[in-house]
Design a protein around this motif. Structure first.
Motif, PDB file in Angstrom:
ATOM      1  N   PHE A  13       0.854  -1.180   0.000  1.00 42.76           N
ATOM      2  CA  PHE A  13       0.000   0.000   0.000  1.00 42.76           C
ATOM      3  C   PHE A  13       0.893   1.233   0.000  1.00 42.76           C
ATOM      4  CE2 PHE A  13      -3.057  -2.865   2.379  1.00 42.76           C
ATOM      5  CZ  PHE A  13      -3.865  -3.083   1.276  1.00 42.76           C
ATOM      6  N   PHE A  14       0.393   2.302  -0.597  1.00 41.44           N
ATOM      7  CA  PHE A  14       1.143   3.547  -0.704  1.00 41.44           C
ATOM      8  C   PHE A  14       0.447   4.632   0.099  1.00 41.44           C
ATOM      9  CE2 PHE A  14       1.767   7.636  -2.908  1.00 41.44           C
ATOM     10  CZ  PHE A  14       3.140   7.738  -2.823  1.00 41.44           C
ATOM     11  N   PHE A  15       1.173   5.258   1.058  1.00 41.95           N
ATOM     12  CA  PHE A  15       0.596   6.335   1.867  1.00 41.95           C
ATOM     13  C   PHE A  15       0.577   7.633   1.055  1.00 41.95           C
ATOM     14  CE2 PHE A  15       2.228   3.439   5.152  1.00 41.95           C
ATOM     15  CZ  PHE A  15       1.121   3.346   5.973  1.00 41.95           C
ATOM     16  N   SER A  16      -0.628   8.165   0.832  1.00 39.50           N
ATOM     17  CA  SER A  16      -0.746   9.427   0.094  1.00 39.50           C
ATOM     18  C   SER A  16      -1.224  10.561   0.991  1.00 39.50           C
ATOM     19  CB  SER A  16      -1.710   9.266  -1.079  1.00 39.50           C
ATOM     20  OG  SER A  16      -3.007   8.929  -0.623  1.00 39.50           O
ATOM     21  N   GLY A  17      -1.361  10.302   2.286  1.00 34.83           N
ATOM     22  CA  GLY A  17      -1.864  11.331   3.196  1.00 34.83           C
ATOM     23  C   GLY A  17      -0.768  12.144   3.861  1.00 34.83           C
ATOM     24  N   LEU A  18       0.502  11.821   3.546  1.00 36.66           N
ATOM     25  CA  LEU A  18       1.615  12.537   4.154  1.00 36.66           C
ATOM     26  C   LEU A  18       2.048  13.711   3.281  1.00 36.66           C
ATOM     27  CD1 LEU A  18       3.655   9.424   5.202  1.00 36.66           C
ATOM     28  CD2 LEU A  18       2.707  11.076   6.788  1.00 36.66           C
ATOM     29  N   PRO A  19       2.540  14.791   3.884  1.00 38.56           N
ATOM     30  CA  PRO A  19       2.964  15.957   3.108  1.00 38.56           C
ATOM     31  C   PRO A  19       4.274  15.698   2.378  1.00 38.56           C
ATOM     32  CG  PRO A  19       3.466  16.277   5.420  1.00 38.56           C
ATOM     33  CD  PRO A  19       2.679  14.994   5.329  1.00 38.56           C
ATOM     34  N   GLU A  20       4.470  16.439   1.296  1.00 38.88           N
ATOM     35  CA  GLU A  20       5.735  16.359   0.579  1.00 38.88           C
ATOM     36  C   GLU A  20       6.840  16.989   1.430  1.00 38.88           C
ATOM     37  OE1 GLU A  20       6.348  14.912  -2.196  1.00 38.88           O
ATOM     38  OE2 GLU A  20       4.300  14.378  -2.767  1.00 38.88           O
ATOM     39  N   LEU A  21       8.021  16.403   1.404  1.00 43.60           N
ATOM     40  CA  LEU A  21       9.091  16.874   2.289  1.00 43.60           C
ATOM     41  C   LEU A  21      10.283  17.455   1.544  1.00 43.60           C
ATOM     42  CD1 LEU A  21       9.644  16.900   5.371  1.00 43.60           C
ATOM     43  CD2 LEU A  21      11.041  14.880   5.016  1.00 43.60           C
ATOM     44  N   GLU A  22      10.305  17.290   0.202  1.00 40.88           N
ATOM     45  CA  GLU A  22      11.499  17.701  -0.527  1.00 40.88           C
ATOM     46  C   GLU A  22      11.867  19.158  -0.251  1.00 40.88           C
ATOM     47  OE1 GLU A  22      10.029  14.093  -2.557  1.00 40.88           O
ATOM     48  OE2 GLU A  22       9.096  15.926  -1.830  1.00 40.88           O
ATOM     49  N   ASP A  23      10.889  20.041  -0.193  1.00 38.97           N
ATOM     50  CA  ASP A  23      11.143  21.462   0.013  1.00 38.97           C
ATOM     51  C   ASP A  23      10.810  21.909   1.440  1.00 38.97           C
ATOM     52  OD1 ASP A  23      11.837  21.682  -2.696  1.00 38.97           O
ATOM     53  OD2 ASP A  23       9.729  21.908  -3.266  1.00 38.97           O
ATOM     54  N   GLY A  24      10.582  20.980   2.319  1.00 41.50           N
ATOM     55  CA  GLY A  24      10.135  21.328   3.665  1.00 41.50           C
ATOM     56  C   GLY A  24      11.237  21.438   4.690  1.00 41.50           C
ATOM     57  N   GLY A 171      -5.571  -2.579  -7.373  1.00 39.34           N
ATOM     58  CA  GLY A 171      -5.403  -1.129  -7.514  1.00 39.34           C
ATOM     59  C   GLY A 171      -6.698  -0.364  -7.571  1.00 39.34           C
ATOM     60  N   PRO A 172      -6.655   0.961  -7.262  1.00 41.28           N
ATOM     61  CA  PRO A 172      -5.478   1.706  -6.782  1.00 41.28           C
ATOM     62  C   PRO A 172      -5.116   1.335  -5.347  1.00 41.28           C
ATOM     63  CG  PRO A 172      -7.420   3.101  -6.637  1.00 41.28           C
ATOM     64  CD  PRO A 172      -7.865   1.826  -7.306  1.00 41.28           C
ATOM     65  N   ASN A 173      -3.850   1.496  -4.998  1.00 41.26           N
ATOM     66  CA  ASN A 173      -3.376   1.036  -3.689  1.00 41.26           C
ATOM     67  C   ASN A 173      -2.950   2.181  -2.782  1.00 41.26           C
ATOM     68  OD1 ASN A 173      -1.200   1.720  -5.263  1.00 41.26           O
ATOM     69  ND2 ASN A 173       0.148   0.151  -4.428  1.00 41.26           N
ATOM     70  N   GLN A 174      -3.524   3.358  -2.963  1.00 37.87           N
ATOM     71  CA  GLN A 174      -3.157   4.515  -2.156  1.00 37.87           C
ATOM     72  C   GLN A 174      -4.019   4.611  -0.899  1.00 37.87           C
ATOM     73  OE1 GLN A 174      -2.850   8.231  -4.195  1.00 37.87           O
ATOM     74  NE2 GLN A 174      -1.941   7.352  -6.035  1.00 37.87           N
ATOM     75  N   ILE A 175      -3.363   4.701   0.251  1.00 38.14           N
ATOM     76  CA  ILE A 175      -4.060   4.903   1.520  1.00 38.14           C
ATOM     77  C   ILE A 175      -4.078   6.404   1.809  1.00 38.14           C
ATOM     78  CG2 ILE A 175      -4.010   4.508   4.014  1.00 38.14           C
ATOM     79  CD1 ILE A 175      -2.706   1.856   3.523  1.00 38.14           C
ATOM     80  N   HIS A 176      -5.253   6.986   1.779  1.00 38.47           N
ATOM     81  CA  HIS A 176      -5.376   8.429   2.018  1.00 38.47           C
ATOM     82  C   HIS A 176      -5.438   8.706   3.522  1.00 38.47           C
ATOM     83  CE1 HIS A 176      -5.902   9.192  -2.244  1.00 38.47           C
ATOM     84  NE2 HIS A 176      -6.757   8.190  -2.275  1.00 38.47           N
ATOM     85  N   GLN A 177      -4.369   8.339   4.197  1.00 35.17           N
ATOM     86  CA  GLN A 177      -4.259   8.534   5.638  1.00 35.17           C
ATOM     87  C   GLN A 177      -2.790   8.423   6.003  1.00 35.17           C
ATOM     88  OE1 GLN A 177      -4.958  10.056   8.294  1.00 35.17           O
ATOM     89  NE2 GLN A 177      -7.074   9.309   8.374  1.00 35.17           N
ATOM     90  N   ILE A 178      -2.427   8.849   7.224  1.00 28.60           N
ATOM     91  CA  ILE A 178      -1.014   8.829   7.619  1.00 28.60           C
ATOM     92  C   ILE A 178      -0.620   7.513   8.278  1.00 28.60           C
ATOM     93  CG2 ILE A 178      -0.825  11.332   7.811  1.00 28.60           C
ATOM     94  CD1 ILE A 178      -1.283  11.079  10.796  1.00 28.60           C
TER      95      ILE A 178
END
Length: 316
Positions: A13-24, A171-178
């Motif tokens: 499963f892929f976590f999609s609820g976390l913020p992007e960190l590249e520029d953070g 699919g889709p395998n995105q978990i919209h949570q942290i």
């Protein structure tokens, strides 16, 4: 970070609820790490302060120490994975890992909920039946209630997790949570998900039942406290309940926002905030509430810290 739909069995499963960190610049990672360290150290201090101070060897503080011990593992079930995901571009978790995270996180949460209910009953007996309290809340019963809370909390969720493990995922395998939670995971099952509503009802009944028991206990407790003639007596009686009442409101307040909404949908950012309250902020404030609102606990913590200083001084 978007993946195309898959027709084959999903292995991760892929976590999609976390913020992007590249520029953070580790804007989210560092505060979460500090909070996690504080939760671990704070609850360990509360646990050992109770265990090492003979003046606190009574049912109320025993329950507090068990609750603090559970809080350590409760947060460890989710926060380390959150931290790992924040610094990794591959924010995935295996199906087995996801099920294990759900099981331990919610089993520990269930155990804490049962223990909070037990603590409310303990305070009810102590204040409403003080003369019978020593004969009712014996050390043996206290131990049985503590162990029973943990065992029942872990057994309660086992059939649910076993059922979820038999579902086919594609699919889709995105978990919209942290973290892995029931509804986000069940929504990914490529089969009939009408069981989600039944899951919501079961969780809601368990939460409402516990809240009612605790609320009724405290209504009765407050009624008895208000009848105490002296202001000093009322203050002393209420101080023994204030910490537990604060933790109860914090714990069940965040749980209710998370699991008593049924079909209501929140924006993703609000979902994330509620999840952080439930999984991170409530455990963060618990050791603060227990240490700052309780005079005996403050004394025990000071003794423990002084003992540590003496130990390190002698060792050096």
């Amino acid at each position: 970070m978007v993946r195309s739909n898959q027709t084959s069995m999903v292995t991760e499963f892929f976590f999609s609820g976390l913020p992007e960190l590249e520029d953070g610049n580790l804007l989210f990672f560092i505060p979460l790490l500090i909070i996690y360290i504080f939760i671990i150290i704070g609850n360990l201090i509360v646990f050992f302060a109770v265990r090492m101070d003979t003046h606190l060897h009574n049912p109320m503080y025993n329950f507090i120490s068990i609750f603090s011990f559970l809080e350590i593992w409760y947060t460890t079930a989710t926060i380390p994975k959150m931290l790992s995901n924040l610094v990794s571009k591959k924010r995935t978790i295996s199906i087995t890992g996801c099920l294990l995270q759900m099981y331990f996180f919610h089993s520990l949460g269930n155990s804490e909920g049962i223990l909070l209910t037990t603590m409310a009953i303990d305070r009810y007996v102590a204040i409403c039946n003080p003369l019978r309290y020593p004969t009712i809340m014996t050390p043996r019963l206290c131990t049985q209630l503590s162990i029973g809370s943990c065992i029942f909390g872990f057994l309660l969720l086992l059939p649910e997790i076993v059922w979820i493990s038999t579902l086919p995922f594609c699919g889709p395998n995105q978990i919209h949570q942290i973290f892995c939670d029931f509804e986000p995971v069940l929504c990914l099952a490529c089969t009939d998900t009408s069981m989600i509503l039944i899951e919501d009802v079961i969780h809601a009944i368990a939460i409402i039942f516990s809240v009612l028991i605790i609320a009724l206990s405290y209504i009765r407790i407050i009624t008895v406290i208000l009848r105490i003639p002296s202001a000093e007596g009322r203050q002393k009686a209420f101080s023994t309940c204030a910490s537990h009442l604060g933790v109860f409101l914090m714990f069940y307040g965040s749980v209710s926002l998370m699991y008593l909404r049924f079909s209501a949908t929140f924006p993703p950012i609000l979902d994330t905030i509620i999840a952080l309250m439930f999984a991170v902020l409530a455990p963060f404030f618990n050791p603060i509430i227990y240490s700052l609102r309780n005079k005996d606990m403050k004394i025990a913590i000071k003794k423990l810290l002084c003992l540590q200083k003496v130990f390190y001084a002698s060792a050096s």
